[in-house]
Design a protein around this motif. Sequence first.
Motif, PDB file in Angstrom:
ATOM      1  N   MET A   1       0.854  -1.179   0.000  1.00  0.00           N
ATOM      2  CA  MET A   1       0.000   0.000   0.000  1.00  0.00           C
ATOM      3  C   MET A   1       0.892   1.232   0.000  1.00  0.00           C
ATOM      4  O   MET A   1       1.829   1.330   0.794  1.00  0.00           O
ATOM      5  CB  MET A   1      -0.915   0.045   1.215  1.00  0.00           C
ATOM      6  CG  MET A   1      -1.859   1.232   1.168  1.00  0.00           C
ATOM      7  SD  MET A   1      -3.047   1.293   2.519  1.00  0.00           S
ATOM      8  CE  MET A   1      -2.016   1.958   3.827  1.00  0.00           C
TER       9      MET A   1
ATOM     10  N   TYR B   1      -1.963  -1.106  -3.697  1.00  0.00           N
ATOM     11  CA  TYR B   1      -3.042  -0.363  -3.070  1.00  0.00           C
ATOM     12  C   TYR B   1      -2.621   1.105  -2.994  1.00  0.00           C
ATOM     13  O   TYR B   1      -1.549   1.408  -2.484  1.00  0.00           O
ATOM     14  CB  TYR B   1      -3.309  -0.881  -1.654  1.00  0.00           C
ATOM     15  CG  TYR B   1      -3.856  -2.272  -1.602  1.00  0.00           C
ATOM     16  CD1 TYR B   1      -5.227  -2.491  -1.535  1.00  0.00           C
ATOM     17  CD2 TYR B   1      -3.012  -3.389  -1.623  1.00  0.00           C
ATOM     18  CE1 TYR B   1      -5.748  -3.768  -1.477  1.00  0.00           C
ATOM     19  CE2 TYR B   1      -3.525  -4.677  -1.569  1.00  0.00           C
ATOM     20  CZ  TYR B   1      -4.895  -4.855  -1.499  1.00  0.00           C
ATOM     21  OH  TYR B   1      -5.401  -6.109  -1.451  1.00  0.00           O
TER      22      TYR B   1
ATOM     23  N   TYR C   1      -3.507   4.488  -1.269  1.00  0.00           N
ATOM     24  CA  TYR C   1      -4.286   5.123  -0.209  1.00  0.00           C
ATOM     25  C   TYR C   1      -4.526   6.563  -0.624  1.00  0.00           C
ATOM     26  O   TYR C   1      -3.627   7.404  -0.586  1.00  0.00           O
ATOM     27  CB  TYR C   1      -3.560   5.046   1.133  1.00  0.00           C
ATOM     28  CG  TYR C   1      -4.393   5.626   2.250  1.00  0.00           C
ATOM     29  CD1 TYR C   1      -5.528   4.951   2.702  1.00  0.00           C
ATOM     30  CD2 TYR C   1      -4.078   6.842   2.828  1.00  0.00           C
ATOM     31  CE1 TYR C   1      -6.320   5.488   3.716  1.00  0.00           C
ATOM     32  CE2 TYR C   1      -4.861   7.385   3.837  1.00  0.00           C
ATOM     33  CZ  TYR C   1      -5.982   6.698   4.264  1.00  0.00           C
ATOM     34  OH  TYR C   1      -6.765   7.232   5.251  1.00  0.00           O
TER      35      TYR C   1
ATOM     36  N   CYS D   1      -7.731   2.742  -2.107  1.00  0.00           N
ATOM     37  CA  CYS D   1      -8.060   2.693  -0.673  1.00  0.00           C
ATOM     38  C   CYS D   1      -8.531   4.087  -0.316  1.00  0.00           C
ATOM     39  O   CYS D   1      -7.751   5.035  -0.324  1.00  0.00           O
ATOM     40  CB  CYS D   1      -6.838   2.352   0.158  1.00  0.00           C
ATOM     41  SG  CYS D   1      -6.125   0.755  -0.175  1.00  0.00           S
TER      42      CYS D   1
ATOM     43  N   HIS E   1     -11.109  -0.846  -1.572  1.00  0.00           N
ATOM     44  CA  HIS E   1     -10.877  -0.818  -0.127  1.00  0.00           C
ATOM     45  C   HIS E   1     -11.512   0.458   0.416  1.00  0.00           C
ATOM     46  O   HIS E   1     -11.059   1.559   0.130  1.00  0.00           O
ATOM     47  CB  HIS E   1      -9.381  -0.846   0.169  1.00  0.00           C
ATOM     48  CG  HIS E   1      -9.087  -1.137   1.603  1.00  0.00           C
ATOM     49  ND1 HIS E   1      -9.418  -0.259   2.612  1.00  0.00           N
ATOM     50  CD2 HIS E   1      -8.541  -2.204   2.199  1.00  0.00           C
ATOM     51  CE1 HIS E   1      -9.056  -0.779   3.770  1.00  0.00           C
ATOM     52  NE2 HIS E   1      -8.522  -1.955   3.540  1.00  0.00           N
TER      53      HIS E   1
END
Length: 189
Positions: A4, A34, A36, A78, A132
Amino acid sequence: IGAMLDCSRNSVRNVGSLKKFIDVSEKIGMNRLYLYIEDTYEIEGEPYFGYMRGRYSIKELKEVNDYGKAHNVELVPCFQTLAHLNQTLRWPSYASLMECADILMVGDEKVYEFIDKMFASLSKAFDTKTFHAGMDEAFGLGRGRYLDEHGYVSKVDIFMKHLNRVNEIAHKYGKTLSIWSDMLYRTAH
């Protein structure tokens, strides 16, 4: 297998930097990345979402998504659909969505319209079937405006009500949710 990359907290990386990270991911055998992006992405019709934070346009995220796809690295957004929204909720135009501090008001239809806009925007950028949706560290959940309007309700019940609604929105866009687990495990004990 993946990592991430925080693209929100004082490190909104440019597109070139994200592509370099995809290159490294591919070289070391990772097939998922991922991103964020708490509030650092464009939502059509929401000029203060990510305002002055270096947000990504949908076009930029689509470019990064397509680059990852070409390098066998699936990009998963995310984002936050419950808490960690203090950078957004500080703007007066979002005050009606807030329960307290950085938490959205569970059960308010305007909140779910806003979350639907999140899914609509991100669905234009990312091909992945997995989104997410955050939902972590909402420690004040049910203790602000929610308490004033509904009386005491357990955090787990409030959380599950919200999770079910966000899951309905995810399914509308053909997405499967993944979330952080702390609100279920920590709050239930």
